[in-house]
Design an enzyme around this catalytic site. Structure first.
Site, PDB file in Angstrom:
ATOM      1  N   ASP A  58       0.818  -1.214   0.000  1.00 43.19           N
ATOM      2  CA  ASP A  58       0.000   0.000   0.000  1.00 43.19           C
ATOM      3  C   ASP A  58       0.855   1.269   0.000  1.00 43.19           C
ATOM      4  O   ASP A  58       0.529   2.257  -0.637  1.00 43.19           O
ATOM      5  CB  ASP A  58      -0.889   0.044   1.252  1.00 43.19           C
ATOM      6  CG  ASP A  58      -1.982  -1.001   1.183  1.00 43.19           C
ATOM      7  OD1 ASP A  58      -2.107  -1.661   0.128  1.00 43.19           O
ATOM      8  OD2 ASP A  58      -2.703  -1.158   2.194  1.00 43.19           O
ATOM      9  N   ARG A  59       1.979   1.194   0.744  1.00 35.27           N
ATOM     10  CA  ARG A  59       2.784   2.407   0.890  1.00 35.27           C
ATOM     11  C   ARG A  59       3.366   2.821  -0.464  1.00 35.27           C
ATOM     12  O   ARG A  59       3.338   3.977  -0.850  1.00 35.27           O
ATOM     13  CB  ARG A  59       3.910   2.167   1.897  1.00 35.27           C
ATOM     14  CG  ARG A  59       4.342   3.400   2.660  1.00 35.27           C
ATOM     15  CD  ARG A  59       5.486   3.069   3.603  1.00 35.27           C
ATOM     16  NE  ARG A  59       6.683   2.611   2.858  1.00 35.27           N
ATOM     17  CZ  ARG A  59       7.563   3.436   2.311  1.00 35.27           C
ATOM     18  NH1 ARG A  59       7.399   4.737   2.411  1.00 35.27           N
ATOM     19  NH2 ARG A  59       8.612   2.963   1.663  1.00 35.27           N
ATOM     20  N   SER A 106     -34.778  -8.164 -18.060  1.00 34.51           N
ATOM     21  CA  SER A 106     -34.634  -8.807 -16.745  1.00 34.51           C
ATOM     22  C   SER A 106     -34.565 -10.322 -16.965  1.00 34.51           C
ATOM     23  O   SER A 106     -34.515 -10.782 -18.103  1.00 34.51           O
ATOM     24  CB  SER A 106     -35.746  -8.351 -15.817  1.00 34.51           C
ATOM     25  OG  SER A 106     -36.876  -9.126 -15.985  1.00 34.51           O
ATOM     26  N   GLU A 141     -23.587 -18.871 -12.916  1.00 37.58           N
ATOM     27  CA  GLU A 141     -22.906 -17.753 -12.241  1.00 37.58           C
ATOM     28  C   GLU A 141     -23.652 -17.399 -10.962  1.00 37.58           C
ATOM     29  O   GLU A 141     -24.857 -17.642 -10.862  1.00 37.58           O
ATOM     30  CB  GLU A 141     -22.937 -16.506 -13.146  1.00 37.58           C
ATOM     31  CG  GLU A 141     -22.198 -16.677 -14.438  1.00 37.58           C
ATOM     32  CD  GLU A 141     -22.534 -15.555 -15.428  1.00 37.58           C
ATOM     33  OE1 GLU A 141     -23.143 -14.545 -15.027  1.00 37.58           O
ATOM     34  OE2 GLU A 141     -22.177 -15.715 -16.600  1.00 37.58           O
ATOM     35  N   LYS A 143     -25.771 -15.075  -8.634  1.00 39.34           N
ATOM     36  CA  LYS A 143     -26.670 -13.943  -8.905  1.00 39.34           C
ATOM     37  C   LYS A 143     -26.372 -12.890  -7.838  1.00 39.34           C
ATOM     38  O   LYS A 143     -26.764 -13.038  -6.685  1.00 39.34           O
ATOM     39  CB  LYS A 143     -28.129 -14.382  -8.860  1.00 39.34           C
ATOM     40  CG  LYS A 143     -29.092 -13.258  -9.187  1.00 39.34           C
ATOM     41  CD  LYS A 143     -30.509 -13.777  -9.312  1.00 39.34           C
ATOM     42  CE  LYS A 143     -31.483 -12.713  -9.768  1.00 39.34           C
ATOM     43  NZ  LYS A 143     -31.445 -11.483  -8.982  1.00 39.34           N
ATOM     44  N   ARG A 164     -29.929   0.669 -14.528  1.00 42.91           N
ATOM     45  CA  ARG A 164     -30.839  -0.023 -15.433  1.00 42.91           C
ATOM     46  C   ARG A 164     -32.107   0.791 -15.691  1.00 42.91           C
ATOM     47  O   ARG A 164     -32.645   0.769 -16.790  1.00 42.91           O
ATOM     48  CB  ARG A 164     -31.196  -1.387 -14.837  1.00 42.91           C
ATOM     49  CG  ARG A 164     -32.232  -2.090 -15.653  1.00 42.91           C
ATOM     50  CD  ARG A 164     -32.219  -3.575 -15.433  1.00 42.91           C
ATOM     51  NE  ARG A 164     -33.240  -4.164 -16.267  1.00 42.91           N
ATOM     52  CZ  ARG A 164     -34.483  -4.368 -15.895  1.00 42.91           C
ATOM     53  NH1 ARG A 164     -34.856  -4.047 -14.679  1.00 42.91           N
ATOM     54  NH2 ARG A 164     -35.350  -4.882 -16.718  1.00 42.91           N
ATOM     55  N   GLU A 200     -22.816  -5.841 -12.271  1.00 47.44           N
ATOM     56  CA  GLU A 200     -23.555  -5.580 -11.041  1.00 47.44           C
ATOM     57  C   GLU A 200     -22.639  -4.834 -10.082  1.00 47.44           C
ATOM     58  O   GLU A 200     -21.521  -5.272  -9.816  1.00 47.44           O
ATOM     59  CB  GLU A 200     -23.990  -6.922 -10.439  1.00 47.44           C
ATOM     60  CG  GLU A 200     -25.065  -6.805  -9.405  1.00 47.44           C
ATOM     61  CD  GLU A 200     -26.490  -6.862  -9.980  1.00 47.44           C
ATOM     62  OE1 GLU A 200     -26.667  -6.725 -11.220  1.00 47.44           O
ATOM     63  OE2 GLU A 200     -27.422  -7.040  -9.187  1.00 47.44           O
ATOM     64  N   LYS A 339     -33.421 -18.857  -7.697  1.00 47.84           N
ATOM     65  CA  LYS A 339     -33.226 -18.042  -6.497  1.00 47.84           C
ATOM     66  C   LYS A 339     -33.070 -18.896  -5.237  1.00 47.84           C
ATOM     67  O   LYS A 339     -33.648 -19.976  -5.142  1.00 47.84           O
ATOM     68  CB  LYS A 339     -34.433 -17.126  -6.314  1.00 47.84           C
ATOM     69  CG  LYS A 339     -34.694 -16.206  -7.489  1.00 47.84           C
ATOM     70  CD  LYS A 339     -34.190 -14.823  -7.254  1.00 47.84           C
ATOM     71  CE  LYS A 339     -34.937 -14.162  -6.145  1.00 47.84           C
ATOM     72  NZ  LYS A 339     -34.784 -12.721  -6.141  1.00 47.84           N
ATOM     73  N   CYS A 452     -51.145   7.149  30.309  1.00 48.23           N
ATOM     74  CA  CYS A 452     -50.083   6.128  30.298  1.00 48.23           C
ATOM     75  C   CYS A 452     -48.783   6.825  29.904  1.00 48.23           C
ATOM     76  O   CYS A 452     -48.694   7.420  28.830  1.00 48.23           O
ATOM     77  CB  CYS A 452     -50.417   5.026  29.300  1.00 48.23           C
ATOM     78  SG  CYS A 452     -49.028   3.897  29.024  1.00 48.23           S
TER      79      CYS A 452
HETATM   80  S1  IVH Z   1     -27.511 -11.814 -16.692  1.00 44.35           S
HETATM   81  C1  IVH Z   1     -30.890 -10.529 -19.396  1.00 44.35           C
HETATM   82  N1  IVH Z   1     -26.076 -12.563 -14.687  1.00 44.35           N
HETATM   83  O1  IVH Z   1     -30.195  -9.933 -11.636  1.00 44.35           O
HETATM   84  C2  IVH Z   1     -29.732 -11.240 -18.862  1.00 44.35           C
HETATM   85  N2  IVH Z   1     -27.786 -10.980 -14.278  1.00 44.35           N
HETATM   86  O2  IVH Z   1     -33.128 -10.393 -11.500  1.00 44.35           O
HETATM   87  C3  IVH Z   1     -28.733 -10.317 -18.358  1.00 44.35           C
HETATM   88  N3  IVH Z   1     -27.885 -10.207 -11.933  1.00 44.35           N
HETATM   89  O3  IVH Z   1     -31.047  -6.949 -12.844  1.00 44.35           O
HETATM   90  C4  IVH Z   1     -28.500 -10.444 -16.951  1.00 44.35           C
HETATM   91  N4  IVH Z   1     -26.224 -11.422 -11.202  1.00 44.35           N
HETATM   92  O4  IVH Z   1     -28.588  -7.313 -13.062  1.00 44.35           O
HETATM   93  C5  IVH Z   1     -27.091 -11.790 -15.083  1.00 44.35           C
HETATM   94  N5  IVH Z   1     -24.672 -13.299 -13.013  1.00 44.35           N
HETATM   95  C6  IVH Z   1     -25.683 -12.524 -13.402  1.00 44.35           C
HETATM   96  C7  IVH Z   1     -26.361 -11.686 -12.519  1.00 44.35           C
HETATM   97  C8  IVH Z   1     -27.420 -10.921 -12.987  1.00 44.35           C
HETATM   98  C9  IVH Z   1     -27.144 -10.530 -10.868  1.00 44.35           C
HETATM   99  C10 IVH Z   1     -29.016  -9.264 -11.876  1.00 44.35           C
HETATM  100  C11 IVH Z   1     -29.266  -8.507 -13.115  1.00 44.35           C
HETATM  101  C12 IVH Z   1     -30.755  -8.261 -13.115  1.00 44.35           C
HETATM  102  C13 IVH Z   1     -31.254  -9.107 -12.028  1.00 44.35           C
HETATM  103  C14 IVH Z   1     -32.397  -9.922 -12.534  1.00 44.35           C
END
Ligand code: IVH
Length: 692
Positions: A58-59, A106, A141, A143, A164, A200, A339, A452
């Site tokens: 860091d320094r 979405s 991936e 989420k 978005r 994100e 989810k 009260c």
């Molecule tokens: S793909 C249309 N990959 O989840 C496909 N989205 O509920 C493009 N999100 O607002 C999105 N992790 O921003 C993708 N690994 C990931 C994600 C991801 C989080 C978000 C995304 C979107 C929301 C949808």
């Protein structure tokens, strides 16, 4: 710079000895050195923030950085994409709206395994129909639970970034995103001429905890969770504030590019080559079973990840297959978000206390052994009402499963280990004033009214609050102190406070005593709507108070209005009209108003105008709020040019989450990247806009 630096790491230097004093350089040498330093800093940023593998301490880094700052200042060397720009530019009045390069769709999502299998079936059928006969592979991936952004690079240079928004247009957050260290200002290697990527933005868990701790130390409110912290930070009007907060990014999709590869997996590996950060946890798998297994593994590993996730995203890998599948108007058919279930944790109930609200409502609250639930330490949970206690069969000493349904106060979902013979007995008398407890449906009330002390305390708190007369220096602690000292026995006593008696109290001095008395004096002629909202008429918040004032003009006419006249007022129905009447018919309340008047309090008629401070902004409310009824909050928004709708869509700007919120609105908000704010943040926003 340093000839002895190892070849694979050309930018290591010893700043203590390598730099001649700035004054000794001529303009050209300064420009050359600044260019080298920028390159060096970019390289080390990449090692640190993207590769997670720093090669200098860091320094040394700080020394390189400050040398660059010195050179840029001394020789006036301004550069659009200099790392020094990361400290944040000038504040703006509002964020501009920009159109996305391509719609930001979405994702179709569910927490049920069958729905994920259904997605796989649709992919197979869709591809069979399109005569696509390749092997279907999926990329899995995390989420990320943050906020979606579009980031545009032209000729490898960071151009702009946008939230978005509604998917077509978003807020221009270029200057804020520029300050995020894991967003490269320049791409590396063999990048395409034009690249719009989606990523994100989030606040890593550890950074969030540390940042919240600092906020609390400074006397600021803590953010409820990393997502809220990131949302608030990303939409900051002052980029230098964003720069101080620890945001990070992961990239996961191309919105548009001049040079698309044939598969997502290849795309991700190119992202890495270009210096765009990609989650290491991403995997490519051969079938949906393996994708489901990936989700199960990530669910297990969730707490060990440095960032919050709320599920996994499963994406068809092949580019042609994606094209064949296409998209609906809302989401692509090639991706699905599986989810995670809501966060739950198990802990022990150490006590159950009953709180008395302003209206006398009694709320049982379970005190818990502190436990962390999705990044938030939870030590209390609402048990809502006596019926809920009955249903749960909960008692002190039990082990319970708690679930964070909303953002702030969790629910007790079930008792997992019953340690008590009998569960909690709801008291028959108010724990504060001993008056009888009265039931109204599932709820219980103290019948003591303003006799009260707890109700009186809440009533005074409300009277002095921002919803009421906004008396500065009269918060809950001081009110309690004044009551304990016997200086206030009823609300009108506020106007008879003796500065000398106040100054003698612990923590007070002459100045603070004088100040409070002056504040109260200044509040002797409040606008009628403020007064009506302040005295705690049931169901009358700021907006209904305004409507009453508009309709009746002065206090005496409001006091005299019968139920029928009251119902003529906007949003006053028969029930509310009856409650208002009952309040004003109560002798005790009449006496309080009378005595306030004797002490010189005289509410004033005012012109009531519509404002436009919330023009064009859309709010959705879920759960119950403390300071307003939901309809009052909606009216307030509408009275200032905003709109209040009942369901969340891409057009929603804020989801205001109260207590016991509905799950579906929250999910819709997440899906549409609508920031969730709690009541306090909502109030803050109103204050910022001068609405209250
Ligand atoms: S793909 C249309 N990959 O989840 C496909 N989205 O509920 C493009 N999100 O607002 C999105 N992790 O921003 C993708 N690994 C990931 C994600 C991801 C989080 C978000 C995304 C979107 C929301 C949808």
């Amino acid at each position: 710079m340093d000839a002895d630096a190892p070849a694979e790491n050309p930018y290591v230097t010893d700043p203590d000895t390598d730099f001649a004093p700035v004054e000794d350089l001529d303009a050209e040498a300064a420009r050359d050195q600044a260019a080298q330093l920028r390159e060096a800093i970019r390289y080390h940023d990449h090692r640190y923030y993207v590769e997670n593998d720093p090669v200098i301490g860091d320094r040394t880094y700080d020394a390189l950085f400050s040398r660059l700052v010195d050179l840029e200042e001394a020789f006036d060397l301004d550069s659009e994409d200099s790392p020094t720009r990361r400290v944040g530019g000038e504040p703006v009045d509002e964020l501009d709206t920009v159109e996305h390069v391509a719609p930001m769709l979405s994702i179709d999502q569910s927490g049920d395994r069958e729905d994920v299998e259904g997605f796989d079936d649709r992919v197979r059928d869709g591809l069979a129909d399109a005569d696509w006969d390749g092997e279907i592979e999926y990329v899995c991936e995390p989420k990320f639970d943050g906020l979606s952004v579009e980031v545009v690079y032209e000729d490898g240079r960071f151009q702009r970034a946008a939230t978005r928004g509604d998917g077509v247009e978003g807020d221009d957050v270029t200057e804020n995103v520029r300050t995020i260290p894991s967003v490269p200002q320049r791409l590396r290697g063999d990048y395409p001429e034009f690249l719009a990527v989606r990523g994100e933005v989030f606040m890593p868990k550890a950074a969030f905890r540390e940042y919240n701790r600092e906020r609390v130390e400074r006397g600021e409110d803590a953010f409820a969770n990393p997502r809220n912290a990131a949302a608030g930070t990303l939409r900051q009007l002052d980029p230098s504030i964003t720069a101080e907060r620890p945001l990070a990014v992961y990239f996961f999709d191309v919105l548009e590019t001049s040079d698309a590869p044939d598969s997502h997996w290849t795309q991700l590996s190119r992202f890495r080559d270009w210096g765009l950060r990609v989650a290491e946890e991403s995997e490519r798998v051969g079938d949906i079973e393996a994708a489901i297994d990936y989700r199960d593994r990530l669910l297990e590993a969730r707490d060990d990840l440095p960032y919050e996730i709320d599920g996994v995203v499963i994406k068809v890998d092949d580019g042609d297959a994606r094209e064949a599948l296409g998209a609906t108007s809302r989401h692509p058919r090639w991706a699905f978000a599986y989810k995670f279930p809501a966060r739950k944790e198990v802990t022990r109930v150490t006590d159950i206390v009953v709180q008395v609200g302003r209206t006398g409502r009694l709320t049982p609250v379970a005190l818990l052994e502190p436990v962390e639930v999705s990044g938030v330490t939870v030590s209390r949970a609402s048990l809502h009402n006596p019926d809920e206690i009955q249903r749960l069969g909960v008692g002190v000493g039990d082990t319970v499963r708690i679930k964070r349904a909303g953002d702030v106060i969790p629910d007790v979902e079930e008792v997992v280990e019953d340690r008590t013979e009998s569960h909690f007995e709801f008291p028959e008398h108010c724990p504060v004033c001993d008056s009888a407890v009265e039931r109204d449906g599932p709820m219980a009330f103290c019948t003591g009214g303003l006799a009260c002390p707890a109700q009186l305390e809440r009533a005074i708190e409300h009277y002095a609050s921002r919803t009421g007369l906004d008396v500065e220096g009269l918060g809950p602690e001081r009110i309690e102190q004044l009551m304990d000292a016997g200086l206030i026995e009823e609300l009108p006593d506020l106007y008879a406070l003796d500065p000398e008696a106040l100054a003698d109290l612990e923590g007070w001095g002459e100045r603070s005593a004088e100040k409070l008395v002056t504040e109260l004096d200044d509040a002797r002629e409040p606008p009628l709507p403020d007064f009506l909202a302040a005295i705690g008429v049931p169901e009358v918040g700021p907006s209904t108070a305004k409507s009453l004032a508009r309709e009746f003009g002065d206090l005496d006419s409001v006091l005299a209005a019968d139920a029928e006249q009251l119902q003529a007022v906007d949003d006053v129905g028969p029930t509310v009209a009856r409650e208002i009447r009952e309040f004003f018919d109560s002798e005790r309340n009449r006496a309080v108003i009378e005595r306030l008047r004797e002490r010189g309090v005289e509410p004033q008629a005012v012109e009531i105008e519509q404002g436009d401070a919330l023009d064009g902004e859309t709010f959705v409310f879920t759960g119950s709020l403390d300071e307003f009824t939901r309809s009052d909050a909606q009216d307030l928004v509408e009275a200032h040019g905003g709109s209040a709708t009942s369901s969340v869509s891409g057009n929603t700007d804020y989801l205001v989450v109260g207590e016991n919120p509905g799950a579906s609105k929250r999910e819709d908000a997440d899906e549409n990247d609508v920031p969730r704010i709690d009541e306090e943040e909502f109030l803050k926003l109103l204050d910022e806009r001068g609405v209250r």
